[in-house]
Design an enzyme around this catalytic site. Structure first.
Site, PDB file in Angstrom:
ATOM      1  CG  ASP A  73      44.823  41.559  46.260  1.00  0.00           C
ATOM      2  OD1 ASP A  73      45.177  40.320  46.250  1.00  0.00           O
ATOM      3  OD2 ASP A  73      44.197  41.661  47.001  1.00  0.00           O
ATOM      4  CD  GLU A  75      39.908  42.782  47.702  1.00  0.00           C
ATOM      5  OE1 GLU A  75      38.874  41.859  48.145  1.00  0.00           O
ATOM      6  OE2 GLU A  75      40.776  41.591  47.677  1.00  0.00           O
ATOM      7  CG  ASP A 181      43.955  39.246  41.794  1.00  0.00           C
ATOM      8  OD1 ASP A 181      43.904  39.966  41.887  1.00  0.00           O
ATOM      9  OD2 ASP A 181      45.024  38.049  42.237  1.00  0.00           O
ATOM     10  CG  HIS A 238      39.459  38.771  51.541  1.00  0.00           C
ATOM     11  ND1 HIS A 238      39.530  38.420  51.630  1.00  0.00           N
ATOM     12  CD2 HIS A 238      39.222  38.355  53.591  1.00  0.00           C
ATOM     13  CE1 HIS A 238      39.851  37.080  51.777  1.00  0.00           C
ATOM     14  NE2 HIS A 238      39.300  36.578  52.874  1.00  0.00           N
ATOM     15  CG  ASP A 243      44.771  41.277  51.144  1.00  0.00           C
ATOM     16  OD1 ASP A 243      44.984  41.896  52.290  1.00  0.00           O
ATOM     17  OD2 ASP A 243      44.184  40.958  50.550  1.00  0.00           O
TER      18      ASP A 243
END
Length: 273
Positions: A73, A75, A181, A238, A243
């Site tokens: 995941d 960011e 992603d 987030h 996550d």
């Protein structure tokens, strides 16, 4: 006299025709009811052998297609209401789960220093919890990707020495919550950094698609899937790592229920050399 006789004949014929019509109608109606009843019984019998039945029971704990699932995941840099262009990856977390129990055996987690927009916006800091100091001391993306590749090829940090080899023969798959992603963010970042996308990152499992296949509805977001299974997300939304933990818990629950994870998306990697 002949007129009376003709009237009697017509009356008798009309009565016979009406009687025959009523007989045919009730016979047909009874036959149709019996036919539908038989077909319903047949359908119920057939669905007991078919995977399409909503009542089909999955077998818990069965083997998976992949020995390992890598939950990822990213960011990225962001702002609101204005948008940052381009976005850059600033957190790169991956949790390695071992099949079939989906136990966590290894973790890769690094922050990434953005190059084009090195200063994080206040909105991005509030949303992700990533502070400026964390990205200031981090490596840029090419080095982080190289470290990740080394982690992969060392058998997830030495957790599986049998994977200590080059090539494409890896029995693992990535799991993401959506396609952003690996379909959008990774290709964009690799283009910005002038590096190639690793071949093993061009196919993945979209957890939303897997959830939809099992539950016959498309989930709104990660929390929607967690709520469906009664999973409490104790992390920060987030935060890439948190996550990943929540996504891993959903994966573990679905595997426990007998779902066999399979690839949902494939990307043809662009080359930049």
């Amino acid at each position: 006299m002949s007129a009376i006789f003709s009237h009697v004949i017509r009356s008798c014929c009309s009565t016979c025709i009406k009687s025959a019509t009523r007989f045919d109608y009730y016979y047909f109606k009874s036959f149709s009811h019996l036919f539908l009843l038989k077909m319903n019984n047949y359908n119920r019998w057939f669905s007991s052998f078919s995977g399409d039945s909503a009542t089909t029971q999955r077998v818990p704990g069965k083997s998976q297609k992949f020995d390992y699932l890598l939950v990822l995941d990213f960011e990225g840099t962001c702002d609101s209401p204005e948008q940052i262009d381009p976005n850059e990856i600033i957190e790169f977390p991956v949790l390695c789960l071992k099949s079939p129990e989906m136990n966590l055996i290894s973790t890769f987690h690094q922050y990434v220093r953005p190059k084009i927009n090195p200063q994080l916006r206040p909105f991005c800091i509030r949303l992700t919890g990533i502070i400026q100091d964390q990205v200031d001391v981090a490596n840029e993306f090419p080095q982080v990707l190289s470290d990740f590749d080394r982690w992969i090829k060392s058998g997830f940090g030495g957790k599986d020495p049998s994977l200590s080899k080059s090539g494409d023969d890896y029995n693992f798959a990535f799991v993401t919550c959506g396609n952003w992603d690996l379909q959008k963010m990774l290709p964009l970042q690799c283009k910005l950094s002038n590096v190639n996308i690793p071949d093993y990152m061009t196919r993945w499992i979209n957890l939303k698609a897997a959830f939809s296949k099992v539950n016959k509805r498309w989930p709104k977001h990660m929390t929607d899937m967690a709520d469906h299974y009664g999973i409490v997300n104790e992390g920060r939304l987030h935060s890439g790592y948190d996550d990943c933990v929540c996504i891993s818990n959903i994966v573990k629950r679905m595997a426990k229920d007998g779902y066999d994870f399979e690839i949902t998306n494939v990307l043809k990697p662009p080359r930049f050399d």
